[in-house]
Design a protein around this motif. Structure first.
Motif, short mmCIF file in Angstrom:
data_model
loop_
_atom_site.label_atom_id
_atom_site.label_comp_id
_atom_site.label_asym_id
_atom_site.label_seq_id
_atom_site.Cartn_x
_atom_site.Cartn_y
_atom_site.Cartn_z
N ASP A 1 0.81 -1.20 0.00
CA ASP A 1 0.00 0.00 0.00
C ASP A 1 0.85 1.26 0.00
O ASP A 1 0.51 2.26 0.61
CB ASP A 1 -0.95 0.02 1.20
CG ASP A 1 -2.11 0.99 0.98
OD1 ASP A 1 -2.61 1.53 1.97
OD2 ASP A 1 -2.48 1.23 -0.18
N HIS B 1 -5.72 5.82 -4.25
CA HIS B 1 -6.89 5.02 -3.87
C HIS B 1 -6.77 3.57 -4.36
O HIS B 1 -7.74 2.98 -4.83
CB HIS B 1 -8.18 5.65 -4.41
CG HIS B 1 -8.30 7.10 -4.12
ND1 HIS B 1 -8.30 7.61 -2.83
CD2 HIS B 1 -8.40 8.18 -4.93
CE1 HIS B 1 -8.42 8.92 -2.87
NE2 HIS B 1 -8.46 9.30 -4.14
N GLN B 2 -5.59 3.03 -4.27
CA GLN B 2 -5.39 1.66 -4.73
C GLN B 2 -6.22 0.71 -3.87
O GLN B 2 -6.19 0.78 -2.65
CB GLN B 2 -3.90 1.30 -4.65
CG GLN B 2 -3.53 -0.04 -5.27
CD GLN B 2 -3.79 -0.10 -6.75
OE1 GLN B 2 -4.94 -0.06 -7.16
NE2 GLN B 2 -2.76 -0.22 -7.54
N LYS B 3 -6.96 -0.17 -4.52
CA LYS B 3 -7.87 -1.05 -3.82
C LYS B 3 -7.75 -2.47 -4.36
O LYS B 3 -7.84 -2.68 -5.58
CB LYS B 3 -9.31 -0.56 -3.97
CG LYS B 3 -10.33 -1.41 -3.22
CD LYS B 3 -11.74 -0.86 -3.42
CE LYS B 3 -12.77 -1.74 -2.71
NZ LYS B 3 -14.15 -1.24 -2.92
N LYS B 4 -7.55 -3.41 -3.47
CA LYS B 4 -7.45 -4.81 -3.88
C LYS B 4 -8.86 -5.39 -4.02
O LYS B 4 -9.69 -5.27 -3.12
CB LYS B 4 -6.64 -5.62 -2.87
CG LYS B 4 -6.29 -7.02 -3.35
CD LYS B 4 -5.31 -7.69 -2.40
CE LYS B 4 -4.83 -9.02 -2.95
NZ LYS B 4 -3.82 -9.65 -2.07
N TYR C 1 -5.75 -5.41 -8.41
CA TYR C 1 -5.96 -4.03 -7.96
C TYR C 1 -6.73 -3.26 -9.02
O TYR C 1 -6.45 -3.37 -10.22
CB TYR C 1 -4.62 -3.36 -7.66
CG TYR C 1 -4.01 -3.90 -6.38
CD1 TYR C 1 -4.30 -3.30 -5.16
CD2 TYR C 1 -3.18 -5.00 -6.41
CE1 TYR C 1 -3.76 -3.81 -3.99
CE2 TYR C 1 -2.64 -5.52 -5.24
CZ TYR C 1 -2.93 -4.92 -4.03
OH TYR C 1 -2.42 -5.43 -2.87
N SER C 2 -7.69 -2.47 -8.55
CA SER C 2 -8.59 -1.79 -9.48
C SER C 2 -7.93 -0.61 -10.18
O SER C 2 -8.40 -0.18 -11.24
CB SER C 2 -9.83 -1.29 -8.73
OG SER C 2 -9.46 -0.39 -7.70
#
Length: 222
Positions: free
Chosen positions: A183, A189-192, A201-202
């Protein structure tokens, strides 16, 4: 007596022509290498725009690794999200039949191509933005991303990629994934995402194409 090499066979389905040309180039690099322990073979030839579930049914008798190579494109766009999630469902179903795995790149396969020559730690707002990095990495002067994807232009770029470049791309891609896992990625706003037994990751940059390539290298090279 010359010892005959064994074969390492894979089934590959890919999203588009650039992915097909890349993996053909990878096979040729491996098979031209004097230190290979196995000959790399794709059986049948690499196919584009194939549904993994249907393809698995057609080749269910093959007990070899199956790989599908795909862009995520823009996961925040509802249509692109549905396209990618439908693919993940299809591969999950295909796994009931054969050993099918996914190699993806977010935004695009262009990220993977750039990583052969340079680090790519920052996110992109638009997939066309990769043309600047392609030009920096390969000393080209393309104005648009589609220009670089022309068969002649793309294969000219491929001709400059060596096995050492491939190994460097794997290292750089792993660094991207490690940063995302920690992270500390520069992507905002990295999101798994966990979906249909897959995780990704989106936001870009993110990819696991390196896992497919590394598997082939480890199978075929000493």
């Amino acid at each position: 007596m010359v010892k005959r090499l064994q074969y390492s066979t894979y089934v590959l389905t890919v999203e588009g022509e650039c992915e097909k040309w890349y993996f053909e180039h990878l096979r040729n690099l491996i098979n031209a290498n004097e230190d290979k322990k196995k000959t790399c073979v794709y059986k049948p030839d690499i196919k584009t725009n194939k549904n993994p579930k249907s393809y698995a049914k057609s080749f269910a008798s093959l007990r070899v690794p199956f790989f599908h190579i795909q862009d995520i494109e823009d996961y925040n766009d509802p249509l692109q999200r549905k396209k990618f999630e439908d693919l993940l469902r299809d591969i999950k179903e295909a796994r009931r039949i054969v050993n099918y795995n996914l190699g993806y790149s977010n935004f695009t396969f262009d990220l993977w191509i750039c990583l052969h020559k340079k680090d790519m730690p920052t996110s992109k707002a638009h997939r066309g933005d990769y043309v600047t990095d392609i030009n920096e990495a390969y000393g080209t002067h393309f104005e648009y991303i589609d220009e670089y994807k022309n068969e002649h232009n793309f294969k000219t770029i491929l001709s400059t990629i060596t096995l050492n470049d491939v190994r460097n791309a794997i290292k750089r891609a792993k660094k991207i994934r490690d940063d995302n896992e920690k992270d500390i990625s520069t992507a905002l706003h990295q999101k798994k995402i966990e979906f249909s037994n897959f995780s990704f990751y989106s936001e870009n940059p993110d990819l696991n194409v390196q896992d497919v390539v590394e598997k082939i290298l480890k199978d075929c090279l000493k």
